[in-house]
Design a protein around this motif. Structure first.
Motif, PDB file in Angstrom:
ATOM      1  N   TYR A  28       0.460  -1.242   0.442  1.00 38.70           N
ATOM      2  CA  TYR A  28      -0.472   0.250   0.221  1.00 38.70           C
ATOM      3  C   TYR A  28       0.943   1.237  -0.017  1.00 38.70           C
ATOM      4  CZ  TYR A  28      -3.822  -3.437   1.256  1.00 38.70           C
ATOM      5  OH  TYR A  28      -3.985  -4.493   1.130  1.00 38.70           O
ATOM      6  N   GLN A  31       2.115   1.767  -3.367  1.00 39.85           N
ATOM      7  CA  GLN A  31       0.788   1.929  -4.184  1.00 39.85           C
ATOM      8  C   GLN A  31       0.174   3.599  -3.860  1.00 39.85           C
ATOM      9  OE1 GLN A  31      -0.524   0.526  -6.984  1.00 39.85           O
ATOM     10  NE2 GLN A  31       0.904  -0.484  -6.020  1.00 39.85           N
ATOM     11  N   ARG A  32       1.672   4.389  -2.910  1.00 33.92           N
ATOM     12  CA  ARG A  32       1.083   5.412  -2.248  1.00 33.92           C
ATOM     13  C   ARG A  32      -0.261   5.954  -1.458  1.00 33.92           C
ATOM     14  NH1 ARG A  32       5.460   6.507  -5.595  1.00 33.92           N
ATOM     15  NH2 ARG A  32       6.064   8.138  -6.677  1.00 33.92           N
ATOM     16  N   LEU A  33      -0.472   4.863  -1.188  1.00 31.93           N
ATOM     17  CA  LEU A  33      -1.797   5.099  -0.663  1.00 31.93           C
ATOM     18  C   LEU A  33      -1.230   5.111   1.593  1.00 31.93           C
ATOM     19  CD1 LEU A  33      -4.293   2.185  -0.992  1.00 31.93           C
ATOM     20  CD2 LEU A  33      -4.133   4.797  -2.308  1.00 31.93           C
ATOM     21  N   ARG A  52      -6.254   6.197   6.953  1.00 33.17           N
ATOM     22  CA  ARG A  52      -5.996   5.627   5.376  1.00 33.17           C
ATOM     23  C   ARG A  52      -6.281   3.600   5.256  1.00 33.17           C
ATOM     24  NH1 ARG A  52      -3.440   9.168   1.510  1.00 33.17           N
ATOM     25  NH2 ARG A  52      -4.776  11.414   1.908  1.00 33.17           N
ATOM     26  N   ILE A  56      -8.787   0.968   3.655  1.00 34.13           N
ATOM     27  CA  ILE A  56      -8.111   0.831   2.481  1.00 34.13           C
ATOM     28  C   ILE A  56      -8.770  -0.858   2.467  1.00 34.13           C
ATOM     29  CG2 ILE A  56      -6.331  -0.463   1.044  1.00 34.13           C
ATOM     30  CD1 ILE A  56      -4.118   1.846   2.493  1.00 34.13           C
ATOM     31  N   LEU A  66      -7.587   0.024  -5.621  1.00 31.26           N
ATOM     32  CA  LEU A  66      -6.681  -0.089  -4.766  1.00 31.26           C
ATOM     33  C   LEU A  66      -6.943   1.516  -5.038  1.00 31.26           C
ATOM     34  CD1 LEU A  66      -4.028  -2.499  -3.561  1.00 31.26           C
ATOM     35  CD2 LEU A  66      -5.900  -1.042  -2.416  1.00 31.26           C
ATOM     36  N   THR A  69      -9.612   3.687  -4.427  1.00 35.04           N
ATOM     37  CA  THR A  69      -9.285   3.759  -2.771  1.00 35.04           C
ATOM     38  C   THR A  69      -8.428   5.284  -2.896  1.00 35.04           C
ATOM     39  OG1 THR A  69     -10.402   1.806  -1.930  1.00 35.04           O
ATOM     40  CG2 THR A  69      -8.589   3.435  -0.443  1.00 35.04           C
ATOM     41  N   GLY A  70      -7.436   5.111  -3.150  1.00 30.30           N
ATOM     42  CA  GLY A  70      -6.518   6.412  -4.186  1.00 30.30           C
ATOM     43  C   GLY A  70      -7.088   7.874  -4.591  1.00 30.30           C
ATOM     44  N   PHE A  73      -8.656   9.083  -1.398  1.00 31.89           N
ATOM     45  CA  PHE A  73      -7.552   9.954  -0.663  1.00 31.89           C
ATOM     46  C   PHE A  73      -7.364  11.535  -1.648  1.00 31.89           C
ATOM     47  CE2 PHE A  73      -6.029   5.639   1.093  1.00 31.89           C
ATOM     48  CZ  PHE A  73      -6.689   6.000   1.828  1.00 31.89           C
ATOM     49  N   GLU A  74      -6.824  11.197  -2.615  1.00 31.59           N
ATOM     50  CA  GLU A  74      -6.880  12.501  -3.113  1.00 31.59           C
ATOM     51  C   GLU A  74      -7.354  13.540  -3.555  1.00 31.59           C
ATOM     52  OE1 GLU A  74      -5.683  11.477  -7.714  1.00 31.59           O
ATOM     53  OE2 GLU A  74      -3.869  10.037  -6.711  1.00 31.59           O
TER      54      GLU A  74
END
Length: 134
Positions: A28, A31-33, A52, A56, A66, A69-70, A73-74
């Motif tokens: 994760y 993946q920059r999460l 986070r 996730i 993912l 989800t990302g 988050f963004e």
């Protein structure tokens, strides 16, 4: 509490708390999460990272990718009011519901086909047993 005093977590603490592997957490992160701080090679996860990670895993259970989800988050990071995020979330929920209804319909069709094939097999088997005894 100052930022210095804010609760932090190690990768093993989070892995144990959420019953996942440290490898998953590192994935994760790749993946920059998640964006933990580092002290040398040691990852230091913040309360934000913990939240986070929880989101996730919840998203995965609900069928979100993912990438989706990302995206959420963004949106949250860009718009703390959450209006854009909530509207996007509602669209994603509607898409997931539609996909699940389609999968449910597909499963019902397959189950009906299996019942039909099972009945044919049982009838053929019964006919074969009757022919054998006759």
């Amino acid at each position: 509490m100052t930022q210095k005093e804010e609760k932090t977590y190690s990768i093993s603490e989070l892995a144990k708390e959420f019953d996942i592997t440290t490898r998953s957490i590192r994935f994760y992160e790749d993946q920059r999460l998640l964006t933990p701080l580092r002290n040398g090679q040691t990852r230091i996860y913040s309360k934000r990272d913990r939240v986070r990670l929880k989101l996730i895993l919840r998203g995965k259970r609900l069928g979100f990718s993912l990438a989706e989800t990302g995206q959420l988050f963004e949106l949250y990071d860009a718009d703390k009011s959450s209006v854009t995020q909530l509207n996007t979330m509602l669209k994603l929920i509607e898409q997931k519901k539609s996909e699940l209804h389609q999968q449910l319909d597909d499963i019902k069709v397959v189950l009906m086909e299996l019942v039909t094939v099972e009945k044919r097999c049982r009838d053929t088997l019964a006919d074969a047993k009757q022919s054998k005894t006759a």
